[in-house]
Every structure is written in structure tokens, then in C-alpha cells.
Enzyme design. Structure first.
Site, PDB file in Angstrom:
ATOM      1  N   LYS A 130       0.866  -1.190   0.000  1.00  0.00           N
ATOM      2  CA  LYS A 130       0.000   0.000   0.000  1.00  0.00           C
ATOM      3  C   LYS A 130       0.892   1.226   0.000  1.00  0.00           C
ATOM      4  O   LYS A 130       2.046   1.162   0.451  1.00  0.00           O
ATOM      5  CB  LYS A 130      -0.873  -0.007   1.259  1.00  0.00           C
ATOM      6  CG  LYS A 130      -2.102   0.863   1.167  1.00  0.00           C
ATOM      7  CD  LYS A 130      -3.263   0.188   0.463  1.00  0.00           C
ATOM      8  CE  LYS A 130      -4.418   1.147   0.258  1.00  0.00           C
ATOM      9  NZ  LYS A 130      -5.592   0.481  -0.293  1.00  0.00           N
ATOM     10  N   ASP A 170      -7.085   4.544  -4.325  1.00  0.00           N
ATOM     11  CA  ASP A 170      -7.712   4.394  -3.005  1.00  0.00           C
ATOM     12  C   ASP A 170      -8.311   5.774  -2.703  1.00  0.00           C
ATOM     13  O   ASP A 170      -8.529   6.567  -3.642  1.00  0.00           O
ATOM     14  CB  ASP A 170      -6.682   3.953  -1.950  1.00  0.00           C
ATOM     15  CG  ASP A 170      -7.327   3.536  -0.626  1.00  0.00           C
ATOM     16  OD1 ASP A 170      -7.846   2.423  -0.533  1.00  0.00           O
ATOM     17  OD2 ASP A 170      -7.338   4.340   0.336  1.00  0.00           O
TER      18      ASP A 170
HETATM   19  P1  NDP Z   1     -12.877   8.023  -2.235  1.00  0.00           P
HETATM   20  O1  NDP Z   1     -11.844   9.035  -1.989  1.00  0.00           O
HETATM   21  O2  NDP Z   1     -13.420   7.865  -3.600  1.00  0.00           O
HETATM   22  O3  NDP Z   1     -14.128   8.263  -1.265  1.00  0.00           O
HETATM   23  C1  NDP Z   1     -13.986   8.317   0.117  1.00  0.00           C
HETATM   24  C2  NDP Z   1     -15.312   8.769   0.693  1.00  0.00           C
HETATM   25  O4  NDP Z   1     -15.248   8.678   2.109  1.00  0.00           O
HETATM   26  C3  NDP Z   1     -15.630  10.231   0.370  1.00  0.00           C
HETATM   27  O5  NDP Z   1     -17.031  10.365   0.243  1.00  0.00           O
HETATM   28  C4  NDP Z   1     -15.115  10.973   1.592  1.00  0.00           C
HETATM   29  O6  NDP Z   1     -15.777  12.196   1.838  1.00  0.00           O
HETATM   30  C5  NDP Z   1     -15.452   9.979   2.675  1.00  0.00           C
HETATM   31  N1  NDP Z   1     -14.560  10.140   3.826  1.00  0.00           N
HETATM   32  C6  NDP Z   1     -13.204  10.058   3.837  1.00  0.00           C
HETATM   33  N2  NDP Z   1     -12.731  10.270   5.062  1.00  0.00           N
HETATM   34  C7  NDP Z   1     -13.817  10.471   5.839  1.00  0.00           C
HETATM   35  C8  NDP Z   1     -13.991  10.751   7.204  1.00  0.00           C
HETATM   36  N3  NDP Z   1     -12.932  10.851   8.037  1.00  0.00           N
HETATM   37  N4  NDP Z   1     -15.265  10.901   7.658  1.00  0.00           N
HETATM   38  C9  NDP Z   1     -16.329  10.791   6.828  1.00  0.00           C
HETATM   39  N5  NDP Z   1     -16.207  10.523   5.507  1.00  0.00           N
HETATM   40  C10 NDP Z   1     -14.980  10.377   5.038  1.00  0.00           C
HETATM   41  O7  NDP Z   1     -12.273   6.642  -1.698  1.00  0.00           O
HETATM   42  P2  NDP Z   1     -12.732   5.153  -2.019  1.00  0.00           P
HETATM   43  O8  NDP Z   1     -14.204   5.116  -2.199  1.00  0.00           O
HETATM   44  O9  NDP Z   1     -11.844   4.623  -3.081  1.00  0.00           O
HETATM   45  O10 NDP Z   1     -12.325   4.392  -0.670  1.00  0.00           O
HETATM   46  C11 NDP Z   1     -13.220   4.280   0.440  1.00  0.00           C
HETATM   47  C12 NDP Z   1     -12.758   3.150   1.344  1.00  0.00           C
HETATM   48  O11 NDP Z   1     -12.743   1.910   0.605  1.00  0.00           O
HETATM   49  C13 NDP Z   1     -11.342   3.298   1.917  1.00  0.00           C
HETATM   50  O12 NDP Z   1     -11.309   2.682   3.190  1.00  0.00           O
HETATM   51  C14 NDP Z   1     -10.510   2.463   0.958  1.00  0.00           C
HETATM   52  O13 NDP Z   1      -9.309   2.015   1.557  1.00  0.00           O
HETATM   53  C15 NDP Z   1     -11.462   1.303   0.708  1.00  0.00           C
HETATM   54  N6  NDP Z   1     -11.202   0.527  -0.497  1.00  0.00           N
HETATM   55  C16 NDP Z   1     -11.170   1.143  -1.727  1.00  0.00           C
HETATM   56  C17 NDP Z   1     -10.945   0.379  -2.852  1.00  0.00           C
HETATM   57  C18 NDP Z   1     -11.031   0.961  -4.224  1.00  0.00           C
HETATM   58  O14 NDP Z   1     -10.983   0.194  -5.180  1.00  0.00           O
HETATM   59  N7  NDP Z   1     -11.187   2.269  -4.386  1.00  0.00           N
HETATM   60  C19 NDP Z   1     -10.643  -1.061  -2.749  1.00  0.00           C
HETATM   61  C20 NDP Z   1     -10.810  -1.607  -1.424  1.00  0.00           C
HETATM   62  C21 NDP Z   1     -11.042  -0.816  -0.353  1.00  0.00           C
HETATM   63  P3  NDP Z   1     -15.453  13.506   0.927  1.00  0.00           P
HETATM   64  O15 NDP Z   1     -16.210  13.281  -0.323  1.00  0.00           O
HETATM   65  O16 NDP Z   1     -15.968  14.621   1.763  1.00  0.00           O
HETATM   66  O17 NDP Z   1     -13.987  13.513   0.742  1.00  0.00           O
END
Ligand code: NDP
Length: 450
Positions: A130, A170
Site C-alpha cells: 500500500k 484508493d
Molecule cells: P474516495 O476518496 O473515492 O471516497 C472516500 C469517501 O469517504 C468520500 O465520500 C469521503 O468524503 C469519505 N470520507 C473520507 N474520510 C472520511 C472521514 N474521516 N469521515 C467521513 N467521511 C470520510 O475513496 P474510495 O471510495 O476509493 O475508498 C473508500 C474506502 O474503501 C477506503 O477505506 C478504501 O481504503 C477502501 N477501499 C477502496 C478500494 C477501491 O478500489 N477504491 C478497494 C478496497 C477498499 P469527501 O467526499 O468529503 O472527501
């Protein structure tokens, strides 16, 4: 960390804490795995002889580097870049890059550690790693994001390659960032090496369904969990946290399967839309405009509530899918879900539930799936992207989606079979951890002390 460890494992955990001071998220991830190892503790002399667990807790390589770049107004900025190459026993290091101001070594190590066992569960030939940076893309211009990505890759390119280490996206790293990263890699190396990154755009080596894969995969997994109790998504009320890549495509698939997603969140609050989230509006606001959810509420007028205090878990639901970030679903939220009669929690994010929350959910009989199993669809489809790159082929959306669905069905089956075999039927956490661990450990024994 609520559950106690087997006496043979406690000293090993204490050693990890002493050796990695202050890395609470990493400790949490290691502890969660070690809890599940109780049924094999002391029963595999080969694992002890080869110090398998000790080696698994030490990354093969940890890179920390300076990322200098210049803002639109001419100011020099310095961010910190990371790549933790955790374990390459099963294949090249594989795992995403996260750009978020909270990124530090502990977070990258917990994510890299989890990735090893998740990747093993997919059955694909990929190791775990990662990376990322404490860079915050929010509020930055397109050019600033591009300059940052170029500077980040100027260092990272020395360490990656299709047979060495294959990053992906991510939090904060989507198609736009991957494009700039790939462009810089191509320029520096003078090689069109598609297999060096996954999550690429469809016109430059990407795979169908990769964008949707983590969210879709989480829902396919939850569908199997429901089916194990003779239930389905049809008519269910669902709450999804986050509104990024994983959350949006989880919403899409739940709606396709007949469920109603009544709430989603972002870092500024959550919206409740009793008619069901308007997916095309959500995509417009979050994917295209990169706006806050308040813009979704404004566009929907009085029909929805935008709430800026409390948590999205306050909204009653049958199924909860945490898809935002680590430790976002805590003990008090788990108690609320139980009080509201929620029957299933499947993690789309990595480690979104605290250990205490998981204990509360499991003791109340809520079906609970750890992200290691339920969100593995993203990396599995990345491995499918690597296969297509290696054979210079590309598959249709339908074919790729069906492969993803089958992989999720298979991971679900492995979790249940392994949990049953080791005496705790229905325990998805134990099933996922043990199945992934044994696969990696057996291969590490075969490869000797390296
Ligand atoms: P994105 O950046 O696309 O989206 C993240 C989302 O979570 C956004 O809506 C963001 O809000 C919100 N967010 C982030 N931090 C916080 C917080 N502290 N409190 C509340 N909301 C929060 O990321 P992903 O969708 O890609 O990833 C989301 C999760 O999934 C992570 O844990 C990642 O590790 C996991 N994951 C992702 C994969 C992938 O293929 N993308 C694969 C496997 C796991 P805002 O819009 O305001 O920034």
C-alpha cells in the site's frame, strides 16, 4: 482491542507493538488477525520453525520519500510519500495509493498488512502492499494535482513494475490521478508498461468494471450473506457511508438488486433521501463536480435532509455498508444499529468498524463481514486488469462483471467453510483471516527464509 489473544500469540503481539511504537492502526490490524489465529496457535510447528508470523508482521520494504511541488501561486510545497511493500510471497506487491491529509506510516502499514490476506483470499497471484501521501487534493486546481502526481511518480517509478509492485487507487486517487501517474511513469521510463498500475482508463489499458468493482463486489458479497439466511436485497432499507468510488457503486448495485439506499455521507455530513438516493445526481455532485453532499441536498430541495452532526448510522436500516474510511463505525454506532434491528453489516471500506463495534454486532447476532473479504472485489478486478494487459486483450463489461461476481461468491464460500472447519460456523472474520493466512503461510514455508 476487545478480544483477548491466545497465550502463545500475546508475546508476539507485544513484540509488534514494541517494535512499531505509536502505530495504533497497524497494531489494530495485527491484533484482529491474531485473534483469528487461535485455532492454529501451537498446532503448526512448521510455521513456528520458520517464524512465519514474525516475518509477516515485518514489511519486506518500506519507502518514505519527499514529494516537492509548486502551487499555482509559486509556493513550494513538501509532502511525504509512502510505499510499504509488505509481502510478495504470492505475487508482485499489489495495493492502492491513498492521498489524504491523515496518511501516515501507521495507516499505510495497516492497509498494506490487510491487503496481503485480502489478496490471498481472491486466489489471484498477487502479494500485498500500500502507499500514498499526506497530500490533500481537496481545493487544489487540476494543474496542482497533476504537478503533485508527477512529482510523486518521479520517485515512485524506481520501485514499481508489473513484476515488482503494481499500485492502484484508493481514497483521493481515482481515474484522474492514475492518469497523471501513468503519464509520468511512461515519460520517465520510455515504456508503455500497462501492467504497472491498475484502475487505468478504458482507452489506455484499463479494464471494464474496475471503477465499479469494489462497490459491486461488496454488494455481491452481502447478497451471498443474505442468501445464506434465505433473504435478498429486495425491499431492504440500506445505509451506505461515504460517497466516493466504493460508496457510489455500492449504491448502484443495491438499487439494481431491489434495495433502497436511504442515506449516504461524506466528510461534511450525511443526506437522508427516503425516496432512495438519486444515483445520477449523486454521480454528478461527487464524481463530476467534486462537490459536498450539501449540493445534492440543495438540488433535491425540501425532499431530503442534510445532517451535519451525529452519524449516518443514526438512520434506521436493515443493511449497513460502511464505505468511507477506517474506524468510522464505533461502539456507540454499533449499539444504534442493533437497537434499530439492522441484520447485516458488510465493510466496503478498510477496517471501518472498530474492534469494539465488531464485538457488539457479532454478539447481537448481526451478520458481519470484514473488508478483507467483502471489499476484495476491487483488487480482484485489478488482477483481472493485469491479466488483460499481459495478454493484450480486453473483455466485455458483462464477462468481467460475471468473473467478479464469481470471485465474490467463492470468497464467501471460503470464509464460511474455513470458519466451520475451525469450529466457529458463521464467523466471517475468522474464516477470512484463517483462509488468507494459511494460503500465505504455506507459500512462505515453501519459499524458505527470504
Ligand atoms: P474516495 O476518496 O473515492 O471516497 C472516500 C469517501 O469517504 C468520500 O465520500 C469521503 O468524503 C469519505 N470520507 C473520507 N474520510 C472520511 C472521514 N474521516 N469521515 C467521513 N467521511 C470520510 O475513496 P474510495 O471510495 O476509493 O475508498 C473508500 C474506502 O474503501 C477506503 O477505506 C478504501 O481504503 C477502501 N477501499 C477502496 C478500494 C477501491 O478500489 N477504491 C478497494 C478496497 C477498499 P469527501 O467526499 O468529503 O472527501
Amino acid at each position: 482491542m476487545t478480544e483477548t489473544l491466545h497465550p502463545k500469540l500475546q508475546p508476539q503481539f507485544d513484540a509488534v507493538v514494541a517494535r512499531n511504537p505509536g502505530e495504533s492502526e497497524f497494531h489494530q490490524a495485527v491484533h484482529e488477525l491474531m485473534v483469528s489465529l487461535a485455532p492454529i496457535a501451537g498446532k503448526r510447528p512448521d510455521y513456528a520453525q520458520w517464524s512465519i508470523l514474525k516475518r509477516m508482521c515485518e514489511p519486506e520494504r518500506q519507502l518514505i520519500f519527499r514529494v516537492p511541488w509548486v502551487t499555482d501561486t509559486g509556493e513550494v510545497q513538501i509532502n511525504r510519500g509512502y510505499r510499504v511493500e509488505f509481502n510478495s510471497t504470492l505475487g508482485p506487491f499489489k495495493g492502492g495509493l491513498r492521498f489524504h491529509p491523515t496518511v501516515n506510516l501507521s495507516i499505510i502499514k495497516f492497509l498494506g498488512f490487510e491487503q496481503v490476506y485480502k489478496n490471498a483470499l481472491t486466489g489471484m497471484p498477487i502479494g500485498g502492499g500500500k502507499g500514498g501521501s499526506d497530500f490533500d487534493p481537496k481545493g487544489r486546481s487540476e494543474q496542482e494535482v497533476m504537478r503533485f502526481c508527477q512529482s510523486f511518480m518521479t520517485e515512485l517509478h524506481r520501485h514499481i513494475g508489473e513484476h515488482t509492485d503494481v499500485p492502484a487507487g484508493d481514497i483521493g486517487v481515482g481515474g484522474r490521478e492514475l492518469g497523471y501517474l501513468f503519464g509520468q511513469f511512461k515519460r520517465i521510463t520510455n515504456r508503455y508498461e500497462s501492467g504497472v498500475l491498475t484502475g487505468k482508463g478504458l482507452t489506455w489499458g484499463g479494464s471494464q468494471v474496475r471503477t465499479e468493482a469494489t462497490g459491486y463486489g461488496t454488494v455481491f458479497f452481502a447478497q451471498e450473506m443474505l442468501a445464506s439466511r434465505g433473504e435478498s436485497f429486495d425491499g431492504r432499507r440500506v445505509v451506505v457511508s461515504g460517497s466516493g468510488n466504493v460508496a457510489i457503486y455500492a449504491v448502484e448495485k443495491v438499487q439494481e438488486l431491489g434495495g433502497t439506499v436511504v442515506a449516504v455521507s461524506d466528510s461534511g455530513g450525511y443526506v437522508v433521501d427516503e425516496a432512495g438516493i438519486d444515483l445520477s445526481l449523486l454521480k454528478e455532485v461527487k464524481e463530476r463536480q467534486r462537490e459536498r453532499l450539501s449540493a445534492y441536498a440543495d438540488a433535491r430541495g425540501g425532499a431530503v435532509r442534510h445532517v451535519t452532526d451525529g452519524a449516518v448510522w443514526d438512520v434506521p436500516c436493515d443493511v449497513a455498508l460502511p464505505c468511507a474510511t477506517q474506524n468510522e463505525l464505533q461502539a456507540e454506532h454499533a449499539r444504534t444499529l442493533v437497537a434499530h434491528g439492522t441484520g447485516l453489516v458488510a465493510e466496503g471500506a478498510n477496517m471501518p468498524c472498530t474492534a469494539e463495534a465488531v464485538t457488539i454486532l457479532r454478539e447481537a447476532g448481526v451478520l458481519y463481514a470484514p473488508g478483507k473479504a467483502s471489499n476484495a472485489g476491487g483488487v480482484a478486478t485489478s488482477a483481472l486488469e493485469m491479466q488483460q494487459n499481459a495478454s493484450r486483450d480486453s473483455w466485455s463489461f458483462e464477462e468481467t462483471q460475471e468473473r467478479l461476481r464469481q470471485i465474490m461468491v467463492d470468497i464467501h464460500r471460503q470464509c464460511l467453510e474455513t470458519a466451520e472447519e475451525y469450529g466457529d460456523p458463521g464467523n466471517y472474520v475468522m474464516g477470512a483471516n484463517l483462509a488468507g493466512y494459511i494460503r500465505v503461510a504455506d507459500a512462505m514455508v515453501a519459499l524458505g527464509v527470504v
